[in-house]
Write a protein that holds these residues in place. Structure first.
Motif, PDB file in Angstrom:
ATOM      1  N   ASP A  33      59.836  77.668  23.504  1.00 58.14           N
ATOM      2  CA  ASP A  33      60.639  77.511  24.717  1.00 58.14           C
ATOM      3  C   ASP A  33      61.713  78.589  24.833  1.00 58.14           C
ATOM      4  O   ASP A  33      61.946  79.147  25.911  1.00 58.14           O
ATOM      5  CB  ASP A  33      61.306  76.129  24.735  1.00 58.14           C
ATOM      6  N   GLN A  34      62.386  78.879  23.724  1.00 61.13           N
ATOM      7  CA  GLN A  34      63.477  79.844  23.778  1.00 61.13           C
ATOM      8  C   GLN A  34      62.960  81.246  24.061  1.00 61.13           C
ATOM      9  O   GLN A  34      63.565  82.007  24.816  1.00 61.13           O
ATOM     10  CB  GLN A  34      64.271  79.816  22.476  1.00 61.13           C
ATOM     11  N   LEU A  64      70.814  82.342  24.866  1.00 63.16           N
ATOM     12  CA  LEU A  64      70.858  81.628  23.591  1.00 63.16           C
ATOM     13  C   LEU A  64      72.023  80.657  23.480  1.00 63.16           C
ATOM     14  O   LEU A  64      72.179  79.991  22.452  1.00 63.16           O
ATOM     15  CB  LEU A  64      70.902  82.639  22.429  1.00 63.16           C
ATOM     16  N   ARG A  81      65.760  87.288  17.934  1.00 61.56           N
ATOM     17  CA  ARG A  81      64.846  86.731  18.929  1.00 61.56           C
ATOM     18  C   ARG A  81      64.074  87.828  19.650  1.00 61.56           C
ATOM     19  O   ARG A  81      62.896  87.655  19.983  1.00 61.56           O
ATOM     20  CB  ARG A  81      65.623  85.884  19.937  1.00 61.56           C
ATOM     21  N   GLU A 408      66.056  79.104  13.610  1.00 56.94           N
ATOM     22  CA  GLU A 408      65.314  78.509  14.721  1.00 56.94           C
ATOM     23  C   GLU A 408      63.909  79.083  14.676  1.00 56.94           C
ATOM     24  O   GLU A 408      63.739  80.301  14.638  1.00 56.94           O
ATOM     25  CB  GLU A 408      65.965  78.824  16.071  1.00 56.94           C
TER      26      GLU A 408
END
Length: 426
Positions: A33-34, A64, A81, A408
Motif C-alpha cells: 500500500d505504501q 510517509l 522506500r 516496514e
C-alpha cells in the motif's frame, strides 16, 4: 527472456495514466500500500507539472506521514522506500508484465518518474505464444530467478569492491570525518579484509521434497530438541532431515552489497559456518549475523556487555551492566519485518596487533540490512560517532553500540543510536 528495448517516442498523458493504473493494480504491488501511494503521488505530480516540487522532505511528510520539521539527514525512510520502489518496478516489468508498452522508471538519486515506450523483444513474443506451462513450472522458474538474484547481488557487491580504482579511502560519498574515524583501521591494504555473513540452517526432507526451517534450530544438535521439527516429521512421515546451508537471507544480501559498495579496496567473502580462527587471525573481519552461529565470534565477544536473549517468546538485546537510564533488556517487536528491533555494533581489536574486527549482531534477517546501513550511511554514523568518539577525536579500543531500527515491509525506514558501552577486550 530478452529485455524490451526502450525508445524515445513521445507518450501521451492518457498513456501515462494507463501505465500507472496497470502498475497499481498489479500482483507485484498488491500488498504494498505504501509503495503504491508513493508511486501514485510522484506520478500525479509529474502529470500536474509539479515535478520540481518532489524532494525528500516533501515525500517524507506527505507520503510517509513524517512530522513537520523532521530531518531527512537523520531519517532515511524516503530513500529506503524509493530504493524498494525501484526494485518493485523492475520486478513488475521483468516478471509480471514484460510486454507492457510503457515503462515507469525512477532514477537513482531522484524522485521524478520517467515514462518510456518499450518495444517488446522477440523472446517476449515467443514466450507469449506458448501458454501451456503448468503453475508448478512457473513457480519453479520464479524460484530459480530469485536464487539467481540473491547470488547475483552478493557477487555484484564483491564485484563493486574489486572494481574500484586503487586508493586508500572510502567511496567519495562516504568520505566524512566520522566515517573515516570508524573505517580507517579496516582500510589498511597490507592486511586482508574479510566479510562474513550468517547463512541459516535449513533442513531438506527427502521423503517429502520439502525444505523446512525452525528459527530456533541453528545447529545440527538443535534439531532433535525442536518441537516444530518433531511435529513436522511425525505428520509428514519424514524420518530423515538433511542440513543444508544454501540460502542467504535478503538482509545478508543487502548487507554484503552495502559493505562492498562502501569500501575502496578488495575484500573476501565467507559465510559464517566457514569462518575459522585462521581467518580471524590473518584478516581484519566484518561479521554480520547472530553471534551464536559461529563459536569463534562467540568467543571474541565474551567480554562484551551486550548480548542476545533468543527464545520462543522472541528476541531481545540483554544489557549486562546497565548504566543509569538504560534498560536491562531491549525486546524486539514480535512482528516479522515490521516494528522496532535492536541490534549491536561491536568494534574491537583482532588477535594480532593492528588488526580490527567489526561484529554486527542481531536476531532477524532484516536486522542485518539495518546494521550494515547504520555503519555505511554517513547520517547514522555521524550520530553514533558523536557519542562514541573521545574528546581527543579518537575511537575507544573496544566498544559496543546499541541501535534501534524501525521496519516496514522488511525495509529499515529509520535507525537511531540508543546507547554505547566501552569495555576492555582481553
Amino acid at each position: 527472456m530478452a529485455a524490451a528495448a526502450i525508445t524515445g517516442d513521445a507518450i501521451s498523458a492518457e498513456e501515462k495514466r494507463q501505465a500507472l493504473a496497470r502498475v497499481l493494480e498489479s500482483r507485484t504491488f498488491g500488498r504494498s500500500d505504501q509503495l503504491r501511494g508513493f508511486l501514485r503521488y510522484v506520478c500525479e505530480a509529474e502529470f500536474e507539472g509539479r515535478a520540481n516540487q518532489l524532494n525528500e522532505y516533501a515525500l517524507g511528510v506527505t507520503v510517509l506521514g513524517r512530522p513537520e520539521g523532521y530531518s531527512p539527514a537523520e531519517d532515511s525512510s524516503v530513500r529506503s522506500r524509493a530504493y524498494e520502489l525501484r526494485n518493485k518496478l523492475k520486478s513488475y516489468y521483468s516478471d509480471e508484465a514484460p510486454g507492457d508498452p510503457i515503462q515507469i522508471e525512477i532514477e537513482k538519486g531522484a524522485y521524478v518518474p520517467r515514462f518510456r515506450r518499450r518495444v517488446a523483444a522477440a523472446a517476449s513474443a515467443a514466450a507469449a505464444a506458448s501458454p501451456g506451462r503448468s503453475a508448478i513450472s512457473a513457480n519453479r522458474r520464479r524460484a530459480i530467478a530469485m536464487a539467481l538474484i540473491v547470488t547475483g547481488t552478493i557477487v555484484f557487491g564483491i564485484f563493486l569492491s574489486r572494481a574500484k580504482p586503487a586508493g586508500s579511502g572510502l567511496s567519495a560519498r562516504a568520505s566524512t570525518r566520522e566515517m573515516e574515524a570508524l573505517w580507517t583501521p579496516f582500510l589498511d591494504r597490507s592486511t586482508p579484509l574479510l566479510i562474513s555473513f550468517e547463512v541459516r540452517m535449513f533442513l531438506f526432507a527427502p521423503a517429502t521434497g520439502l525444505v523446512v526451517r525452525d528459527f530456533q534450530a541453528n545447529k545440527k544438535e538443535d534439531v532433535a530438541q525442536s518441537k516444530a521439527l518433531t511435529a513436522f516429521r511425525e505428520r509428514m512421515g519424514a524420518d530423515q532431515l538433511v542440513e543444508t546451508y544454501d540460502y542467504a537471507d535478503a538482509g545478508a544480501v543487502q548487507a554484503a552489497f552495502l559493505l562492498g559498495h562502501l569500501l575502496n579496496r578488495e575484500v573476501g567473502l565467507k559465510h559464517a559456518s566457514a569462518l575459522g580462527w585462521e581467518d580471524i587471525w590473518n584478516s581484519n573481519v566484518i561479521f554480520v549475523g547472530k553471534s551464536t552461529v559461529n563459536p569463534a565470534i562467540r568467543r571474541v565477544l565474551r567480554d562484551g556487555e551486550m548480548d542476545f536473549v533468543d527464545s520462543e517468546w522472541g528476541a531481545a538485546v540483554r544489557n549486562l551492566h546497565p548504566a543509569p537510564g538504560e534498560a536491562a533488556e531491549y525486546p524486539n517487536a514480535p512482528t516479522h519485518g515490521s516494528g522496532k528491533k535492536y541490534g549491536v555494533i561491536s568494534v574491537l581489536p583482532g588477535p594480532q596487533p593492528g588488526h580490527r574486527m567489526m561484529i554486527l549482531t542481531g536476531a532477524g534477517a532484516e536486522l542485518m540490512w539495518a546494521l550494515a546501513q547504520s555503519v555505511t550511511d554517513p547520517a547514522p554514523v555521524k550520530d553514533i560517532m558523536s557519542h562514541v568518539l573521545t574528546p581527543a577525536g579518537g575511537l575507544p579500543n573496544a566498544f559496543q553500540v546499541l541501535i534501534e531500527a524501525t521496519f516496514e515491509s522488511n525495509v529499515p525506514i529509520s535507525i537511531r543510536y540508543v546507547t554505547h558501552h566501552v569495555y576492555r577486550a582481553k
